[in-house]
Design an enzyme around this catalytic site. Structure first.
Site, PDB file in Angstrom:
ATOM      1  N   GLY A 125      -2.423   3.212 -12.114  1.00  0.00           N
ATOM      2  CA  GLY A 125      -1.523   4.251 -12.628  1.00  0.00           C
ATOM      3  C   GLY A 125      -1.558   5.491 -11.752  1.00  0.00           C
TER       4      GLY A 125
ATOM      5  N   ALA B 116      13.148  -9.141 -12.751  1.00  0.00           N
ATOM      6  CA  ALA B 116      14.359  -8.467 -12.268  1.00  0.00           C
ATOM      7  C   ALA B 116      14.002  -7.145 -11.582  1.00  0.00           C
ATOM      8  CB  ALA B 116      15.324  -8.224 -13.427  1.00  0.00           C
TER       9      ALA B 116
ATOM     10  N   ALA C 138       8.216   0.240 -15.188  1.00  0.00           N
ATOM     11  CA  ALA C 138       8.567  -0.382 -13.898  1.00  0.00           C
ATOM     12  C   ALA C 138       7.879   0.263 -12.693  1.00  0.00           C
ATOM     13  CB  ALA C 138      10.075  -0.427 -13.675  1.00  0.00           C
ATOM     14  N   ALA C 139       6.889   1.118 -12.935  1.00  0.00           N
ATOM     15  CA  ALA C 139       6.110   1.663 -11.801  1.00  0.00           C
ATOM     16  C   ALA C 139       5.441   0.509 -11.056  1.00  0.00           C
ATOM     17  CB  ALA C 139       5.052   2.641 -12.298  1.00  0.00           C
ATOM     18  N   GLY C 140       4.790  -0.366 -11.824  1.00  0.00           N
ATOM     19  CA  GLY C 140       4.092  -1.510 -11.221  1.00  0.00           C
ATOM     20  C   GLY C 140       5.069  -2.464 -10.543  1.00  0.00           C
ATOM     21  N   ASP C 141       6.222  -2.689 -11.174  1.00  0.00           N
ATOM     22  CA  ASP C 141       7.219  -3.610 -10.600  1.00  0.00           C
ATOM     23  C   ASP C 141       7.775  -3.063  -9.285  1.00  0.00           C
ATOM     24  OD1 ASP C 141       6.861  -5.149 -12.857  1.00  0.00           O
ATOM     25  OD2 ASP C 141       8.509  -4.197 -13.936  1.00  0.00           O
TER      26      ASP C 141
ATOM     27  N   LYS D 165      10.273  -7.750 -15.868  1.00  0.00           N
ATOM     28  CA  LYS D 165       9.395  -7.591 -14.700  1.00  0.00           C
ATOM     29  C   LYS D 165       9.950  -8.292 -13.457  1.00  0.00           C
ATOM     30  CE  LYS D 165       5.324  -6.796 -17.486  1.00  0.00           C
ATOM     31  NZ  LYS D 165       5.358  -5.350 -17.265  1.00  0.00           N
TER      32      LYS D 165
ATOM     33  N   ASN E  51      15.337  -9.032 -18.503  1.00  0.00           N
ATOM     34  CA  ASN E  51      15.464  -8.463 -19.851  1.00  0.00           C
ATOM     35  C   ASN E  51      16.512  -7.365 -19.893  1.00  0.00           C
ATOM     36  OD1 ASN E  51      13.238  -9.947 -20.735  1.00  0.00           O
ATOM     37  ND2 ASN E  51      11.801  -8.253 -20.458  1.00  0.00           N
TER      38      ASN E  51
ATOM     39  N   THR F  75      -3.754  -1.951  -9.439  1.00  0.00           N
ATOM     40  CA  THR F  75      -3.062  -0.662  -9.562  1.00  0.00           C
ATOM     41  C   THR F  75      -3.697   0.131 -10.707  1.00  0.00           C
ATOM     42  OG1 THR F  75      -1.309  -1.544 -10.970  1.00  0.00           O
ATOM     43  CG2 THR F  75      -0.892  -1.563  -8.607  1.00  0.00           C
TER      44      THR F  75
ATOM     45  N   THR G  45      10.079   6.099  -8.915  1.00  0.00           N
ATOM     46  CA  THR G  45      10.478   5.411 -10.157  1.00  0.00           C
ATOM     47  C   THR G  45      10.017   6.165 -11.411  1.00  0.00           C
ATOM     48  OG1 THR G  45      10.480   3.269  -9.078  1.00  0.00           O
ATOM     49  CG2 THR G  45      10.152   3.253 -11.453  1.00  0.00           C
TER      50      THR G  45
ATOM     51  N   ASP H 206      16.606  -3.887 -21.424  1.00  0.00           N
ATOM     52  CA  ASP H 206      15.674  -2.936 -22.036  1.00  0.00           C
ATOM     53  C   ASP H 206      16.435  -2.005 -22.980  1.00  0.00           C
ATOM     54  OD1 ASP H 206      13.728  -4.051 -20.459  1.00  0.00           O
ATOM     55  OD2 ASP H 206      13.437  -2.303 -19.163  1.00  0.00           O
TER      56      ASP H 206
HETATM   57  P1  ATP Z   1       4.226  -0.662 -15.568  1.00  0.00           P
HETATM   58  O1  ATP Z   1       3.707  -1.765 -16.439  1.00  0.00           O
HETATM   59  O2  ATP Z   1       4.471   0.636 -16.291  1.00  0.00           O
HETATM   60  O3  ATP Z   1       5.356  -1.069 -14.701  1.00  0.00           O
HETATM   61  P2  ATP Z   1       1.691  -0.956 -14.218  1.00  0.00           P
HETATM   62  O4  ATP Z   1       0.680  -0.674 -15.281  1.00  0.00           O
HETATM   63  O5  ATP Z   1       1.899  -2.369 -13.818  1.00  0.00           O
HETATM   64  O6  ATP Z   1       3.063  -0.258 -14.548  1.00  0.00           O
HETATM   65  P3  ATP Z   1       0.580   1.205 -12.711  1.00  0.00           P
HETATM   66  O7  ATP Z   1      -0.812   0.934 -12.303  1.00  0.00           O
HETATM   67  O8  ATP Z   1       0.786   2.083 -13.893  1.00  0.00           O
HETATM   68  O9  ATP Z   1       1.326  -0.179 -12.881  1.00  0.00           O
HETATM   69  O10 ATP Z   1       1.399   1.859 -11.503  1.00  0.00           O
HETATM   70  C1  ATP Z   1       1.655   1.224 -10.277  1.00  0.00           C
HETATM   71  C2  ATP Z   1       1.662   2.268  -9.185  1.00  0.00           C
HETATM   72  O11 ATP Z   1       2.665   3.233  -9.474  1.00  0.00           O
HETATM   73  C3  ATP Z   1       0.351   3.054  -9.051  1.00  0.00           C
HETATM   74  O12 ATP Z   1      -0.561   2.375  -8.210  1.00  0.00           O
HETATM   75  C4  ATP Z   1       0.838   4.377  -8.481  1.00  0.00           C
HETATM   76  O13 ATP Z   1       0.956   4.311  -7.077  1.00  0.00           O
HETATM   77  C5  ATP Z   1       2.234   4.539  -9.110  1.00  0.00           C
HETATM   78  N1  ATP Z   1       2.182   5.370 -10.320  1.00  0.00           N
HETATM   79  C6  ATP Z   1       1.999   4.965 -11.590  1.00  0.00           C
HETATM   80  N2  ATP Z   1       1.967   6.007 -12.438  1.00  0.00           N
HETATM   81  C7  ATP Z   1       2.125   7.114 -11.687  1.00  0.00           C
HETATM   82  C8  ATP Z   1       2.173   8.518 -11.961  1.00  0.00           C
HETATM   83  N3  ATP Z   1       2.045   9.005 -13.204  1.00  0.00           N
HETATM   84  N4  ATP Z   1       2.364   9.368 -10.909  1.00  0.00           N
HETATM   85  C9  ATP Z   1       2.514   8.905  -9.643  1.00  0.00           C
HETATM   86  N5  ATP Z   1       2.474   7.589  -9.324  1.00  0.00           N
HETATM   87  C10 ATP Z   1       2.279   6.708 -10.318  1.00  0.00           C
HETATM   88  O1  RIB Z   2       7.361  -3.745 -16.336  1.00  0.00           O
HETATM   89  C1  RIB Z   2       8.396  -3.110 -17.035  1.00  0.00           C
HETATM   90  C2  RIB Z   2       9.220  -4.122 -17.769  1.00  0.00           C
HETATM   91  O2  RIB Z   2       8.413  -4.733 -18.762  1.00  0.00           O
HETATM   92  C3  RIB Z   2      10.391  -3.540 -18.526  1.00  0.00           C
HETATM   93  O3  RIB Z   2      11.567  -3.448 -17.748  1.00  0.00           O
HETATM   94  C4  RIB Z   2      10.532  -4.455 -19.729  1.00  0.00           C
HETATM   95  O4  RIB Z   2      11.637  -5.325 -19.641  1.00  0.00           O
HETATM   96  C5  RIB Z   2       9.227  -5.249 -19.779  1.00  0.00           C
HETATM   97  O5  RIB Z   2       9.439  -6.567 -19.484  1.00  0.00           O
END
Ligand code: ATP
Ligand code: RIB
Length: 302
Positions: free
Chosen positions: A223, A43, A250-253, A41, A12, A221, A284, A14
């Site tokens: 957050g 990429a 992109a924390a999760g990615d 996600k 995507n 995960t 990230t 963004d």
């Molecule tokens: P996203 O959709 O925003 O990419 P997600 O919901 O798939 O994220 P999260 O569970 O929010 O994933 O985050 C993945 C990992 O990133 C967590 O397990 C944690 O280690 C780290 N993380 C997320 N948010 C934070 C934060 N506010 N501070 C520090 N680490 C964080």
């Molecule tokens: O996980 C984060 C991603 O979700 C963003 O980069 C956005 O493109 C959405 O797909």
């Protein structure tokens, strides 16, 4: 040894709208800033894997528009093998509109575009990329039938499959049965198990249900609370690092790409890999944007 990772996923552009708060119905408001950054996600996970030293290949689709050209350029520049990314004539590359509020909360609206136009033929054409990998990773921004097809090829060839069921969707148990590791966040885990996750105990209960449904290894995960993991041998919570998060996109990615770059083929070192992924994602969240904020192995180890 360098891990070989193949990702079937979304690409995507963004568009990040920084706003004070979400507008009310009928309200017009000024945004604070408008920026674009590479994302999607699939990429993002590919970039996280390659920046942590994995040999990374991508199966996906972009349009022959400006966003497609830009995104392909970003992936190539980061040394991702793009041979199995097709360019659709007249297609519209995926886009995500990210409303980032002052509170740090984000809301995302997606136009799937060509991500949703990956065909069975595309998957079959890319089968060597799947067969030659250590891990195949997929997320839910592409058609679920394509994931099932790719996972079936992987499963038959003893390639480990990693499913990031994001964004949340209802799925059949058939896909779970050919998934070796699943990595939902708390909302996605609730959708898959019916358990509202509020703490370690509820995460453990949801992880057990996912194992009963046929996935051997589970990481949920949570957050800023960290990540809960459950395997045949061990389970536990790895807390997140305390940082000043300004944009969690992109924390999760990052977590998933970095994790897979470190995992042993038999997934025997999940705890160590989660520790590394936790450090990666904590970096990230401290910078705006998806791809620009994903760290390298050197930054993570430092
Ligand atoms: P996203 O959709 O925003 O990419 P997600 O919901 O798939 O994220 P999260 O569970 O929010 O994933 O985050 C993945 C990992 O990133 C967590 O397990 C944690 O280690 C780290 N993380 C997320 N948010 C934070 C934060 N506010 N501070 C520090 N680490 C964080
Ligand atoms: O996980 C984060 C991603 O979700 C963003 O980069 C956005 O493109 C959405 O797909």
């Amino acid at each position: 040894m360098m891990k070989k990772i193949t990702i079937l996923g979304s690409i995507n552009m963004d568009v990040i709208l920084e706003i004070v708060r979400l507008p009310k119905p009928g309200e017009t408001m000024e945004m604070k800033s408008l920026t674009t950054a590479g994302g999607g996600k699939g990429a993002n996970q590919a970039i996280a894997a390659v920046r942590s030293g994995a040999d990374t290949a991508f199966i996906g689709k972009v349009g022959d528009d400006a966003y497609g050209e830009k995104m392909l350029g970003i992936l190539k520049k980061n040394n991702i093998d793009t041979a199995e990314i097709t360019i659709k004539k007249g297609g519209q590359t995926g886009q995500a509109y990210i409303l980032l509020q002052e509170s740090g909360q984000n809301s995302i609206i997606i136009s799937g575009g060509t991500n949703l136009e990956i065909t069975t033929e595309d998957v079959i054409k890319a089968q060597n990329s799947i067969k030659n990998a250590d891990f195949l990773i997929a997320q839910f921004e592409v058609n679920l039938d394509r994931i099932a097809e790719a996972f079936t090829i992987a499963h038959e060839n003893k390639v480990k499959t990693i499913l990031n069921p994001a964004p949340a969707k209802n799925i059949t148990n058939d896909l779970l049965k050919i998934t070796d590791l699943i990595t939902p966040n708390e909302i996605e885990a609730q959708m898959l198990t019916g358990i509202k996750i509020i703490d370690e105990n509820t995460a453990a209960a949801a992880a057990r249900i996912l194992r009963e449904k046929g996935v051997e290894n589970v990481i949920i995960t949570l957050g800023s609370q960290g990540a809960y993991y459950l395997t045949e041998q061990e389970e536990g919570l790895i807390p997140a690092l305390r940082v000043n998060a300004i944009d969690t996109t992109a924390a999760g990615d990052t977590f998933i790409g970095a994790l897979c770059s470190q995992l042993e083929n038999k997934l025997t070192n999940i705890k160590e890999a989660i520790n590394y992924a936790t450090k990666a994602s904590s970096i990230t969240v401290q910078t705006l944007g998806a791809i620009p904020s994903i760290p390298t192995r050197k930054q993570i180890n430092k």
